[in-house]
Design an enzyme around this catalytic site. Structure first.
Site, short mmCIF file in Angstrom:
data_model
loop_
_atom_site.label_atom_id
_atom_site.label_comp_id
_atom_site.label_asym_id
_atom_site.label_seq_id
_atom_site.Cartn_x
_atom_site.Cartn_y
_atom_site.Cartn_z
N GLY A 150 0.83 -1.20 0.00
CA GLY A 150 0.00 0.00 0.00
C GLY A 150 0.87 1.26 0.00
O GLY A 150 1.49 1.57 -1.00
N SER B 214 6.76 -4.11 -1.90
CA SER B 214 6.21 -2.82 -2.32
C SER B 214 6.29 -1.86 -1.12
O SER B 214 7.37 -1.66 -0.58
CB SER B 214 4.79 -3.01 -2.84
OG SER B 214 4.33 -1.87 -3.51
N TRP B 215 5.16 -1.28 -0.67
CA TRP B 215 5.23 -0.47 0.55
C TRP B 215 5.73 -1.31 1.73
O TRP B 215 6.40 -0.79 2.62
CB TRP B 215 3.86 0.13 0.87
CG TRP B 215 3.81 0.62 2.30
CD1 TRP B 215 3.22 -0.01 3.37
CD2 TRP B 215 4.44 1.79 2.83
NE1 TRP B 215 3.43 0.72 4.53
CE2 TRP B 215 4.17 1.83 4.22
CE3 TRP B 215 5.19 2.82 2.26
CZ2 TRP B 215 4.63 2.84 5.05
CZ3 TRP B 215 5.65 3.84 3.09
CH2 TRP B 215 5.37 3.84 4.46
N ASP C 161 8.40 -5.03 -13.43
CA ASP C 161 7.61 -4.35 -12.40
C ASP C 161 7.40 -2.91 -12.85
O ASP C 161 8.35 -2.13 -12.92
CB ASP C 161 8.36 -4.42 -11.07
CG ASP C 161 7.56 -3.87 -9.89
OD1 ASP C 161 6.67 -3.03 -10.11
OD2 ASP C 161 7.86 -4.26 -8.75
N HIS D 11 4.91 -6.68 -10.89
CA HIS D 11 5.03 -6.18 -9.53
C HIS D 11 4.45 -7.11 -8.47
O HIS D 11 5.02 -7.26 -7.40
CB HIS D 11 4.32 -4.82 -9.44
CG HIS D 11 4.30 -4.23 -8.06
ND1 HIS D 11 5.44 -3.77 -7.44
CD2 HIS D 11 3.28 -4.03 -7.18
CE1 HIS D 11 5.13 -3.30 -6.25
NE2 HIS D 11 3.82 -3.45 -6.06
#
Length: 326
Positions: free
Chosen positions: A55, A122-123, A276, A304
């Site tokens: 996120g 990711s986050w 990605d 991704h």
């Protein structure tokens, strides 16, 4: 075969462990107005590993339990402030990266964990790096996927430049925004996402979330789009992402790269999809160069998402190799 700068991974291994249910679930108050959902799965006496969702704001899903051997690992999963099953959903008050770092420490100590492996994509990779730089003594290892440092150029790429690869997704993303406001999409979306009227903030949230979902896989994925279209995922993801993007993730500029020396003693694995688009490989390259002690694996046939087949295998293999650390 997946070839990476850290070595060679082979695909003759399992792709995910079987589905499991938590053996313990709880809620952790971390100061008004936030209460965090957490769960533990696998072996209560196993090596602790904490999963950090993406996120920010996306929340964790049951499939995230399946990266880890439940006979070996004590699997700890939680939803970050404002995300998933934590409450209140989409809450921005007292929701910063330092808050999330403090939450992880409160969760670790409340569960009686001395050290744990920190696993995030990711986050989740952003938060894992920030946490490990603040608390290296608590980290047995780091497994990072789809490196995201949330710098201005990465946010600019997400909001505007992904259109060179996914033009149709970008047009759907920008279509509800009047042309006069498209010069600052972040502010235009933030204004709608924080509007108290669900008739305004929910369409904006779904549009933002579906844009990210559409760009997250190498090939179109109905399953991914179904996850990103859920209201809980969409509201947490869109509102909290815009909040963090507007505030430079509440950390000094380039602090994650400038403090990478604090990771030197921590075993690490970086897994990056070559294609990605959400978190382009150039960021992973830069981070891997700054942290040469980490293994760096590029998955040639992946975008991704952690659900990309090659990414799944590489992450499971990373956790298998960590078993040798004891």
């Amino acid at each position: 075969m997946i070839v990476g700068f850290g070595g060679v991974l082979t695909l003759n291994t399992r792709d995910f462990y079987p589905e499991i249910e938590p053996y313990e679930v709880g809620k952790l108050p971390v100061g008004e107005p936030h209460t965090l959902y957490w769960e533990q799965c696998g072996n209560p006496r196993g090596v602790p590993v904490v999963f950090l969702h993406g996120g920010p704001g996306a929340g964790a899903w049951p499939c995230h339990r399946r990266f880890f051997d439940p006979n070996h690992y004590r699997i700890i999963i939680f939803d970050q402030r404002g995300a998933g099953r934590s409450t209140p959903l989409g809450e921005l008050e007292k929701n910063t990266t330092p808050d999330l770092i403090n939450d992880m420490e409160k969760l670790r100590t409340s569960l009686g964990v001395d050290k744990w492996i920190v696993f995030g994509g990711s986050w989740g990779s952003t938060l894992a790096i920030a946490y490990a730089e603040h608390h290296p003594e608590a980290c047995l290892g780091l497994v990072l996927r789809g490196i995201f440092l949330c710098r201005p150029q990465e946010i600019e790429w997400f909001l505007y430049k992904m259109s060179v690869i996914f033009p149709e997704a970008w047009w759907r993303f920008t279509a509800p925004i009047p042309e006069a406001e498209r010069g600052d999409l972040l502010e235009a979306y933030h204004r709608r996402l924080v509007d108290p009227d669900p008739a305004i903030h929910m369409p904006a949230a779904r549009n933002w979330s579906m844009y990210e979902g559409a760009c997250s896989t190498l090939l179109p994925s109905p399953a991914t789009m179904a996850e990103f279209s859920q209201d809980v995922t969409a509201l947490g993801l869109a509102r909290i992402e815009a909040h963090y993007f507007r505030n430079d993730i509440f950390l000094p500029p380039d602090s994650l790269l400038r403090n990478v020396h604090r990771l030197r003693s921590i075993p690490g694995v970086i897994v990056q999809g070559r294609y990605d688009i959400v978190c382009p490989i150039v960021t992973a390259d830069e981070f891997a160069e700054a942290w040469p002690e980490a293994e760096y694996h590029i998955v040639d046939s992946a975008g991704h998402s952690a659900m990309e087949p090659g990414i799944r295998v590489a992450l499971v293999q990373a956790m298998e190799r960590f078993k040798r650390l004891g």
